[in-house]
Design a protein around this motif. Structure first.
Motif, short mmCIF file in Angstrom:
data_model
loop_
_atom_site.label_atom_id
_atom_site.label_comp_id
_atom_site.label_asym_id
_atom_site.label_seq_id
_atom_site.Cartn_x
_atom_site.Cartn_y
_atom_site.Cartn_z
N LYS A 2 -9.92 19.53 -13.10
CA LYS A 2 -11.02 19.57 -13.60
C LYS A 2 -12.13 19.30 -12.78
O LYS A 2 -12.03 18.64 -11.74
CB LYS A 2 -11.27 18.56 -14.60
N GLN A 3 -13.41 20.06 -12.85
CA GLN A 3 -14.51 19.96 -12.17
C GLN A 3 -15.73 19.34 -12.96
O GLN A 3 -15.55 19.44 -14.27
CB GLN A 3 -15.05 21.25 -11.46
N THR A 4 -16.26 18.50 -12.28
CA THR A 4 -17.47 17.77 -13.09
C THR A 4 -18.79 18.37 -12.73
O THR A 4 -19.12 18.90 -11.60
CB THR A 4 -17.59 16.24 -12.59
N ASP A 77 -19.05 17.57 -8.70
CA ASP A 77 -18.96 18.84 -7.78
C ASP A 77 -19.89 19.82 -7.88
O ASP A 77 -20.23 20.21 -6.94
CB ASP A 77 -17.71 19.46 -8.37
N GLN A 119 -20.48 20.71 -4.24
CA GLN A 119 -20.10 21.91 -3.85
C GLN A 119 -21.38 22.79 -3.92
O GLN A 119 -21.66 23.73 -3.30
CB GLN A 119 -19.14 22.51 -4.49
#
Length: 329
Positions: A2-4, A77, A119
């Protein structure tokens, strides 16, 4: 894995639509909504996702550096930065809240995001930074010429973001969009304000001769474009988002009268406001070509959907009135 995604201003109009868009279409995603809940932020906009375990709300004022730093206690992220003061008329009355929110708030977020090593940082901006476009369409390389304190504050925040890319190689990308419309929009904006007034058979007040032109984009189309940019947009770049179909404010008022069965005699003209840009229009070839995006909702269809939503959601209007009363507006 999972990315936040940290979404700032997610209780507002476009931000709330974007959060719902993310959670409905992306399984491996978590969303942190950081919002100060100023007058235009409405928790009811996110009622349908508030129990989703992937969603977290944090009340935070981006002008407070300590509160911004605390947001990065979470692993983040991506950032999609909507939070801003946006009402031109209010910026003319008092510019300071716009400088604090749109410039200082963006600076604080950039600083903490840079320290945290996110990111990508997607900065949501506006076509108004170019000032009036009398003819044709502005490209991403058009000179900035803001005409009022709101657009000047957004142009400032855009330049600040780009400086972080060039100075620190910070992964920021900017989107500039035309006028949005759709459900949940706060009634200071033209379309919901006119719908509200028509419901009460009150006059529709247009600045000047009402022939100012805006390119109207349905909010769902904007959300799809932002997601394309978050996933595949090139850092250090600017992407225009719009329908490339300008409509005069007077024509918008006439169409609303038609949709709501009201007489166009309700349309009245008042003295024009200071620094009122006559026309906005963006060239959106870049995002269409590079990211394979295009709008899908024609203005007439989107306007009808918008009117129907407001007519069928009286509880939303009531929540706005209740919050106004609590603030003493």
């Amino acid at each position: 894995m999972k990315q936040t995604v940290l979404v700032t201003g997610g209780a507002g109009f476009i931000g709330s639509h974007y959060i719902r868009h993310l959670l409905h279409r992306e399984e491996a995603i978590e969303v942190i909504n950081a919002d100060a809940l100023t007058y235009s932020g409405n928790p009811l906009n996110l009622e349908e996702v508030e129990k989703d375990p992937r969603y977290r709300f944090v009340r935070a004022d981006l002008t407070d550096r300590r509160q911004v730093r605390e947001l990065f206690g979470y692993k983040i992220d991506f950032i999609v930065h909507f939070a801003a003061e946006t009402h031109v008329d209010q910026s003319i009355k008092s510019a300071e809240p716009f400088i604090r929110s749109n410039v200082l708030g963006t600076f604080n977020l950039l600083e903490e995001a840079r320290r945290a090593g996110v990111q990508k940082f997607v900065h949501i901006s506006t076509d108004e930074v170019y000032g009036s476009i009398p003819a044709g369409k502005a490209g991403e390389d058009a000179p900035l010429a803001p005409s009022n304190p709101y657009s000047a504050s957004k142009a400032s925040s855009d330049l600040l973001c780009l400086s972080y890319f060039h100075t620190y190689h910070f992964p920021v990308v900017i989107t500039r969009c035309t006028n949005n419309y759709g459900p949940n929009q706060y009634p200071e904006k033209l379309i919901p304000r006119f719908i509200r007034r028509l419901l009460r058979s009150e006059p529709l007040l247009l600045y000047g001769d009402g022939r100012q032109e805006r390119d109207w984009l349905y909010v769902g189309d904007h959300c799809r474009a932002i997601e394309k940019v978050r996933k595949a947009g090139k850092c250090g770049e600017i992407y225009h988002i719009g329908a490339e179909h300008t409509v005069a404010n007077l024509e918008v008022a006439r169409r609303l009268c038609e949709l709501m069965g009201k007489s166009t005699s309700l349309i009245q003209f008042v003295e024009d406001r200071p620094g009122h840009d006559f026309r906005y229009s963006l060239d959106t070839d870049k995002i269409r070509r590079e990211l394979n995006w295009e709008p899908s909702v024609p203005f007439r269809e989107g306007l009808e959907k918008t009117v129907n939503w407001y007519l069928s959601h009286p509880e939303w209007w009531e929540s706005i009135e209740r919050r106004r009363s609590e603030r003493g507006d």
